[in-house]
Structure formats: structure tokens, C-alpha cells
Scaffold this motif. Structure first.
Motif, PDB file in Angstrom:
ATOM      1  N   SER A  82     112.432 -27.973   2.736  1.00  0.00           N
ATOM      2  CA  SER A  82     112.302 -29.321   2.178  1.00  0.00           C
ATOM      3  C   SER A  82     112.321 -30.323   3.330  1.00  0.00           C
TER       4      SER A  82
ATOM      5  N   VAL B  76     120.330 -26.823   4.221  1.00  0.00           N
ATOM      6  CA  VAL B  76     120.431 -28.285   4.196  1.00  0.00           C
ATOM      7  C   VAL B  76     121.889 -28.687   4.384  1.00  0.00           C
TER       8      VAL B  76
ATOM      9  N   THR C 296     114.140 -24.056   0.178  1.00  0.00           N
ATOM     10  CA  THR C 296     114.673 -25.342   0.656  1.00  0.00           C
ATOM     11  C   THR C 296     115.055 -25.305   2.122  1.00  0.00           C
TER      12      THR C 296
ATOM     13  N   GLY D 151     117.809 -33.009   2.346  1.00  0.00           N
ATOM     14  CA  GLY D 151     118.091 -33.231   0.938  1.00  0.00           C
ATOM     15  C   GLY D 151     119.518 -33.656   0.696  1.00  0.00           C
TER      16      GLY D 151
ATOM     17  N   GLY E 204     124.022 -27.718  -4.360  1.00  0.00           N
ATOM     18  CA  GLY E 204     122.605 -27.535  -4.649  1.00  0.00           C
ATOM     19  C   GLY E 204     122.346 -26.190  -5.302  1.00  0.00           C
TER      20      GLY E 204
ATOM     21  N   TYR F  14     116.010 -32.883  -3.591  1.00  0.00           N
ATOM     22  CA  TYR F  14     115.384 -32.349  -2.391  1.00  0.00           C
ATOM     23  C   TYR F  14     113.940 -32.829  -2.323  1.00  0.00           C
TER      24      TYR F  14
END
Length: 351
Positions: free
Chosen positions: A44, A300, A297, A164, A307, A15
Motif C-alpha cells: 500500500s 505498515v 499491504t 496506512g 489492521g 490503507y
């Protein structure tokens, strides 16, 4: 489906640097009230060199190294994505097959949006059963949400989108986690929730202000107006029922109950959305989720589940005997849930 000889042998994630939500609020892209309700700390955000394919190469290469397997042992690579992959008229899966697996096996793209990586487990499992000459399959996922197509801060009010990639290696012969079960529920009648009021195009036209930037909640409200008398809660009720079928089905096939599972990895929703659309329908507690990681994050796309698993590994929270639930929710709509049984404590790659 219950599995007896399907394992996760390696995971990887990459990421880019997170952008603090405070910066987005200061710039006028986001607002304090939504932040207080949803709880994101950052998202991210990819740099100019962090393309979707390259991020996937990074994550896939890490997962390959973590598995300890040789690229020649792989029979398949499945790449999950929902957003643009860098070029039209081009095959991103072949690019990853070349750069991650040194040309071994076969490769295909899975277009299931945020459920893509989880749906790929079903596909990879069937492939490995039919190809006993190959030991392993690679699943990669990457996404990047940028204007003018995606406004990462306002596309959907219950979350922010991050960028990411993540990846996992599935093996027939062993790994740190056994995939005990995988169950997918589907409600294709809800596909109109993402296109209501819009016409099909001959090509992407970002100058069309009705279609771009994408506004998912507006599309869903239009669908609710046309099909459910404006009651968007009815749409969410149908979605919740399918989610319950997927999660409870996977837990039952694994011989457990959702409430007894040690770690819960759902899409990286904001706090309110996670509670209303996932935890309350399933009668589960937030303290078993990876929300503290997710709020750094953002959502994503298809990368969230592997993740989140990679995060649990790095945090040293996976112990033998524990169970982990991975659950994807993808536009269309599709829900895939998998129950993992941790056989051995995984050791992260050295930095």
C-alpha cells in the motif's frame, strides 16, 4: 497481565491503493528472487494527500463509528508511530485528539515503532483502571515509509514496507472481543542493533549516506560483528526467546496454548521471515495467520495488528468463542502479545 473487564469495542483501518510488486520489479526497485522467497503481492503506497496524520484520522474515525460510543466517553487517545509524522516541532497526538475525539480526554504519542499500538494496550488498560469516570480509550497507529529515509523495497530483505493506518477502541464496559491478557517482553540491550556503527546527530541529515536510507539489516550485522563474533543468528536467537516469553505468557494467562488459538496476527513479514523469526520458534502453522492479507499491504509499522483484526472482521472470520492472538515486535526491542476472546460476531461498517 490478565484482564477481566477490558474489551475491544471497535476497530478501523485505512490503507491507500496498493502498488503491485511486479511494477516495482519492472522499475528495478525490487527483484524476482526476493519476491519468490518472501511472497509479497503488493504494498500500500500513500498518495500526496495521504499524510500520516490524515490517515490516522480516517482510521480513528472509523473505529469510533464502529464502537457506537460517543467521543465524550473517551478519556485517552494514544497514537503509535515509528516514522516521521508530517512536521517537526508539532504534536500529532493533539491533532488526533481534536479531529477524532472532539477535544475529549488526554492524548499522547507512543514511540515504540512496530510495537507501538500493542504497547499502547498496556498503557490504556492502566489508564482506564485509574480513571473509572471514563469508559473508553482510543489507540491509533499510522506510518508512511518514503525516500530518502526509507526504501520500502530494500530497507530489510525479509519484508516490504507499506503505508496506512489502523485504530481500535478499548472499553471497560463491553465490546465484541474481551482482552483476556497482555504480556510484554523487553530486551533493551538490543537497542544497539539499530544504531551500531552510527553516531547520534543534532538533526536528521538525509545527505548522510551512512545513515540514510535506513538499512536495518546492515545495522544489525554491524552489531553482531561487534558483540557476537559476526554471528547474526545469535541475535535472532535472543529475539526469539523474548518472543516466546511474550506469546506463551499471554496464552498462559488467558488459559490457553498458542497452538490452540484460532487466529494469529503478527507483523506483516514476508513468508520466509515470518517462518524463521516467528512461526518456527513458536511451533505454529502459517494457515492460522493473516499472511494472505499481509502480502497485499506490506509491513505498515504499528498498524499491522489492528489492521489484521479489522481484516478478519471484514472477511467474516471472527466467531463467538474464538481466540485471537495479536503480537507486536518493535525496535528496541519490545514484544507485546494480547489474547482476545471473541464474545460476539462483529459487524463491519457499511461502505
Amino acid at each position: 497481565m490478565r484482564h477481566d473487564n477490558l474489551y475491544i469495542a471497535g476497530v478501523g483501518a485505512w490503507y491507500p491503493k496498493p502498488m503491485p510488486v511486479d511494477e516495482a520489479i519492472e522499475a528495478g526497485w525490487y527483484d524476482d528472487a526476493t519476491q519468490r522467497r518472501s511472497g509479497p503481492l503488493s504494498a500500500s503506497v500513500a498518495g500526496d494527500d495521504d499524510t500520516q496524520p490524515e490517515m490516522a484520522v480516517r482510521a480513528g474515525s472509523l473505529a469510533l463509528r464502529h464502537s457506537g460510543l460517543d467521543a465524550a466517553e473517551f478519556g485517552l487517545l494514544l497514537h503509535a508511530t515509528g516514522a516521521f509524522c508530517g512536521l517537526d516541532g508539532w504534536n500529532v497526538a493533539s491533532y488526533l485528539q481534536h479531529h477524532v475525539l472532539a477535544d475529549n480526554g488526554l492524548s499522547f504519542e507512543v514511540k515504540q515503532h512496530s510495537n507501538g499500538a500493542m504497547a499502547a494496550i498496556e498503557l490504556a488498560a492502566a489508564f482506564l483502571v485509574g480513571r473509572p469516570d471514563r469508559q473508553a480509550a482510543m489507540i491509533t497507529a499510522s506510518d508512511r515509509f518514503v525516500m530518502p529515509v526509507w526504501n520500502r523495497w530494500r530497507t530489510y530483505p525479509g519484508l516490504v514496507f507499506g503505508d496506512g493506518a489502523s485504530a481500535a477502541v478499548l472499553s471497560r464496559t463491553g465490546g465484541f472481543a474481551r482482552i483476556a491478557s497482555v504480556v510484554t517482553a523487553s530486551r533493551p540491550d538490543l537497542e544497539r542493533a539499530q544504531r551500531a556503527g552510527l553516531s547520534f546527530m543534532a538533526f536528521p541529515d538525509t545527505s548522510d549516506t551512512q545513515a540514510y536510507p535506513i538499512n536495518l539489516i546492515q545495522r544489525m550485522q554491524t552489531f553482531a560483528d561487534e558483540e557476537h563474533g559476526g554471528r547474526i543468528a545469535e541475535v535472532f536467537k535472543i529475539m526469539n526467546q523474548a518472543l516466546i516469553r511474550s506469546v506463551e505468557g499471554a496464552a498462559e494467562e488467558a488459559g490457553t496454548r498458542p497452538a490452540d488459538i484460532d487466529h494469529l496476527v503478527f507483523p506483516n513479514f514476508g513468508r520466509t521471515m515470518l517462518r524463521q523469526e516467528v512461526l518456527t520458534p513458536l511451533q505454529l502453522d502459517a494457515d492460522k495467520t493473516v499472511f494472505e492479507w499481509a502480502r497485499e499491504t506490506g509491513h505498515v509499522g504499528a498498524t499491522d495488528q489492528f489492521g489484521g483484526l479489522e481484516y478478519l472482521m471484514r472477511a467474516g472470520r471472527l466467531e463467538p468463542g474464538q481466540r485471537v492472538l495479536l503480537c507486536g515486535i518493535g525496535l528496541g526491542f519490545n514484544w507485546t502479545s494480547a489474547v482476545l476472546e471473541i464474545d460476539e460476531r462483529p459487524v463491519p461498517l457499511a461502505d
